[in-house]
Scaffold this motif. Structure first.
Motif, mmCIF file in Angstrom:
data_model
loop_
_atom_site.group_PDB
_atom_site.id
_atom_site.type_symbol
_atom_site.label_atom_id
_atom_site.label_comp_id
_atom_site.label_asym_id
_atom_site.label_seq_id
_atom_site.Cartn_x
_atom_site.Cartn_y
_atom_site.Cartn_z
ATOM 1 N N UNK A 198 0.836 -1.205 0.000
ATOM 2 C CA UNK A 198 0.000 0.000 0.000
ATOM 3 C C UNK A 198 0.868 1.251 0.000
ATOM 4 N N UNK A 199 1.896 1.280 0.827
ATOM 5 C CA UNK A 199 2.791 2.440 0.865
ATOM 6 C C UNK A 199 3.474 2.669 -0.482
ATOM 7 N N UNK A 200 3.911 1.575 -1.112
ATOM 8 C CA UNK A 200 4.602 1.706 -2.394
ATOM 9 C C UNK A 200 3.663 2.217 -3.481
ATOM 10 N N UNK A 213 1.005 4.086 -2.990
ATOM 11 C CA UNK A 213 0.753 5.491 -2.675
ATOM 12 C C UNK A 213 1.918 6.381 -3.098
ATOM 13 N N UNK A 214 3.146 5.980 -2.729
ATOM 14 C CA UNK A 214 4.322 6.797 -3.039
ATOM 15 C C UNK A 214 4.541 6.905 -4.541
ATOM 16 N N UNK A 215 4.386 5.805 -5.266
ATOM 17 C CA UNK A 215 4.583 5.827 -6.717
ATOM 18 C C UNK A 215 3.514 6.671 -7.396
ATOM 19 N N UNK A 216 2.279 6.574 -6.924
ATOM 20 C CA UNK A 216 1.196 7.389 -7.494
ATOM 21 C C UNK A 216 1.465 8.870 -7.277
ATOM 22 N N UNK A 217 1.926 9.230 -6.094
ATOM 23 C CA UNK A 217 2.244 10.629 -5.801
ATOM 24 C C UNK A 217 3.348 11.151 -6.720
ATOM 25 N N UNK A 218 4.385 10.326 -6.923
ATOM 26 C CA UNK A 218 5.500 10.748 -7.791
ATOM 27 C C UNK A 218 5.033 10.949 -9.230
ATOM 28 N N UNK A 219 4.084 10.140 -9.660
ATOM 29 C CA UNK A 219 3.572 10.244 -11.030
ATOM 30 C C UNK A 219 2.498 11.318 -11.164
ATOM 31 N N UNK A 220 2.115 11.899 -10.044
ATOM 32 C CA UNK A 220 1.072 12.929 -10.086
ATOM 33 C C UNK A 220 -0.290 12.375 -10.421
ATOM 34 N N UNK A 221 -0.549 11.135 -10.006
ATOM 35 C CA UNK A 221 -1.823 10.490 -10.294
ATOM 36 C C UNK A 221 -2.534 10.146 -8.989
ATOM 37 N N UNK A 228 -4.558 4.687 7.213
ATOM 38 C CA UNK A 228 -5.392 5.859 6.922
ATOM 39 C C UNK A 228 -5.084 7.061 7.806
ATOM 40 N N UNK A 229 -4.632 6.818 9.031
ATOM 41 C CA UNK A 229 -4.385 7.937 9.946
ATOM 42 C C UNK A 229 -2.899 8.240 10.104
ATOM 43 N N UNK A 230 -2.146 7.259 10.535
ATOM 44 C CA UNK A 230 -0.742 7.505 10.854
ATOM 45 C C UNK A 230 0.108 7.810 9.625
ATOM 46 N N UNK A 231 -0.194 7.124 8.518
ATOM 47 C CA UNK A 231 0.684 7.222 7.352
ATOM 48 C C UNK A 231 0.109 8.085 6.237
ATOM 49 N N UNK A 232 -1.051 8.634 6.431
ATOM 50 C CA UNK A 232 -1.606 9.543 5.431
ATOM 51 C C UNK A 232 -2.013 8.885 4.138
ATOM 52 N N UNK A 258 -4.133 7.809 1.196
ATOM 53 C CA UNK A 258 -5.351 8.332 0.582
ATOM 54 C C UNK A 258 -6.009 7.239 -0.257
ATOM 55 N N UNK A 259 -7.282 7.404 -0.554
ATOM 56 C CA UNK A 259 -7.966 6.451 -1.423
ATOM 57 C C UNK A 259 -8.523 5.265 -0.667
ATOM 58 N N UNK A 260 -9.095 4.334 -1.411
ATOM 59 C CA UNK A 260 -9.764 3.188 -0.829
ATOM 60 C C UNK A 260 -8.910 1.939 -0.928
ATOM 61 N N UNK A 261 -8.932 1.150 0.147
ATOM 62 C CA UNK A 261 -8.166 -0.088 0.211
ATOM 63 C C UNK A 261 -9.064 -1.149 0.846
ATOM 64 N N UNK A 262 -9.332 -2.226 0.121
ATOM 65 C CA UNK A 262 -10.205 -3.283 0.600
ATOM 66 C C UNK A 262 -9.397 -4.572 0.724
ATOM 67 N N UNK A 263 -9.442 -5.195 1.902
ATOM 68 C CA UNK A 263 -8.638 -6.382 2.187
ATOM 69 C C UNK A 263 -9.553 -7.508 2.654
ATOM 70 N N UNK A 264 -9.366 -8.713 2.106
ATOM 71 C CA UNK A 264 -10.145 -9.862 2.549
ATOM 72 C C UNK A 264 -9.322 -11.137 2.427
ATOM 73 N N UNK A 265 -9.813 -12.189 3.064
ATOM 74 C CA UNK A 265 -9.133 -13.476 3.028
ATOM 75 C C UNK A 265 -9.763 -14.404 2.010
ATOM 76 N N UNK A 266 -8.941 -15.233 1.392
ATOM 77 C CA UNK A 266 -9.407 -16.193 0.396
ATOM 78 C C UNK A 266 -8.732 -17.541 0.638
ATOM 79 N N UNK A 267 -9.403 -18.469 1.343
ATOM 80 C CA UNK A 267 -8.804 -19.784 1.570
ATOM 81 C C UNK A 267 -8.844 -20.648 0.319
#
Length: 364
Positions: A70-72, A74-82, A114-118, A120-129
């Motif tokens: 997620x961090x990567x 976010x950071x790559x999107x910011x650098x690309x201005x997207x 969402x709070x500590x690391x700033x 942005x956007x939506x992130x959905x996480x789920x498990x798939x056995x």
């Protein structure tokens, strides 16, 4: 599939507390992981990005991987201005995995992202056995696949080595060893080739064009599957089991009939299957050494052999419980003996795993 999972919970023998090696492997793969994500965002430009962590297990390492991805992004999107794409993250492992541990940890992860690391956007996480040796996802739904410390596990004990075959071809051993016959080695090789081919065919249907995979697993540099770097830790575990048999604590026949569903491939074997399947191009390859105990020198309370023993126990105990039906105190005795044997080994030589780190690109 029913018994292959890491030790659950947060106890002293749990995977959550004994997965330093796997964490170091994840950290060593960070630059390749980031490069793959940047290339996906640059070339594919997904508005909604499908991500899968295959063999996620449980404990802190699982969430470390997701947090990094997620961090990567976010950071790559910011650098690309997207704007950061919506993330659809699937955590996959076999049904016996401790998904409850993972799910209970998700609220804190969401808060941190969402709070500590700033983030942005939506992130959905789920498990798939389910097994990654077969289809798991809809066609063309994934942009990025990650798997660490999982693909050296086979889908089953190699054909011909199962106890029901009538004869035990690998007596007094639990995996390939220097004394294993050619038929034992070939059975393991054949099972790996079948499994990895199926893995690639399945992902080929699920990953979009120019999507990427970063796979990391225990392998070997030597062309010989009997090389120490590929199998010596299993050889020492077999010795511990045989010492238990001599003392009447384990049935020797149970050792003769036990074979670990594991294989440490060479890079050439992996590349051969990729070329044969034809949907992916090998983009980048690394092979690095990691010491059995992770190379840690700060914990003086435990011997190096004890740390190694705890790591192996956290991974193999459920399989061994199912096969040997050992009481807890007998299992304790087995891994104490294993720790002493490993200490003796490490006092004489440097013992390492070889980890293969490979980045794949899906063809257009």
């Amino acid at each position: 599939m029913q018994v292959l999972h890491m030790n659950k919970g947060e106890g002293e023998t749990s995977y959550a507390k004994n997965s330093l090696i796997q964490k170091k492997i994840i950290l060593n793969g960070s630059s390749m992981l980031e490069s793959a994500i940047v290339n996906i965002l640059w070339e594919v430009k997904p508005g909604s990005m499908g991500v899968a962590d295959l063999g996620c297990s449980s404990g802190p390492n699982c969430l470390t991987v997701i947090s990094k991805i997620v961090h990567m992004v976010q950071a790559a999107s910011d650098r690309m201005g997207r704007p950061m794409p919506e993330l659809r993250i699937s955590l996959n492992d076999l049904p016996g995995n401790d998904f409850n541990y993972v799910f209970q940890s998700l609220p804190e992860l969401y808060k941190k992202l969402k709070l500590d690391c700033g983030i942005k956007g939506n992130c959905y996480i789920w498990g798939l056995p389910g097994s990654f040796y077969g289809r798991l996802f809809p066609s063309h739904s994934l942009h990025f696949v990650h798997s660490s410390s999982s693909l050296h596990w086979l889908s089953q004990v190699p054909s011909g080595l199962e106890p029901c075959a009538g004869t035990h071809l690998n007596k007094e051993k639990v995996y390939i060893s220097k004394s294993s016959s050619t038929s034992v080695v070939e059975a393991y090789q054949q099972q790996f080739h079948e499994d990895f081919s199926l893995f690639l065919r399945s992902r080929a249907k699920e990953v979009v064009a120019k999507g990427r995979m970063v796979l990391s697993f225990i392998g070997r540099r030597s062309p010989d599957p009997r090389a120490d770097e590929a199998c010596y830790h299993w050889e020492l575990l077999a010795r511990a089991l045989m010492s238990m048999a001599l003392d009447g604590l384990v049935e020797k026949e149970s050792i003769d009939s036990f074979n670990t569903p594991y294989y440490a491939p060479s890079l050439e074997e992996v590349q051969y299957e990729a070329e044969k399947e034809g949907s992916f191009v090998v983009d980048c390859v690394e092979a690095f050494e990691i010491e059995w105990d992770g190379g840690e020198t700060t914990d003086l309370k435990e011997s190096r052999g004890t740390r190694v023993s705890k790591t192996i126990r956290a991974v193999v105990e459920p399989m061994m419980e199912s096969h040997f039906h050992l009481r807890h105190e007998t299992m304790d005795e087995l891994f104490m003996r294993y720790a002493k044997i490993v200490d003796g080994c490490l006092s004489k030589t440097r013992a390492i795993y070889i980890n293969l780190l490979i980045s794949f690109v899906k063809k257009d």
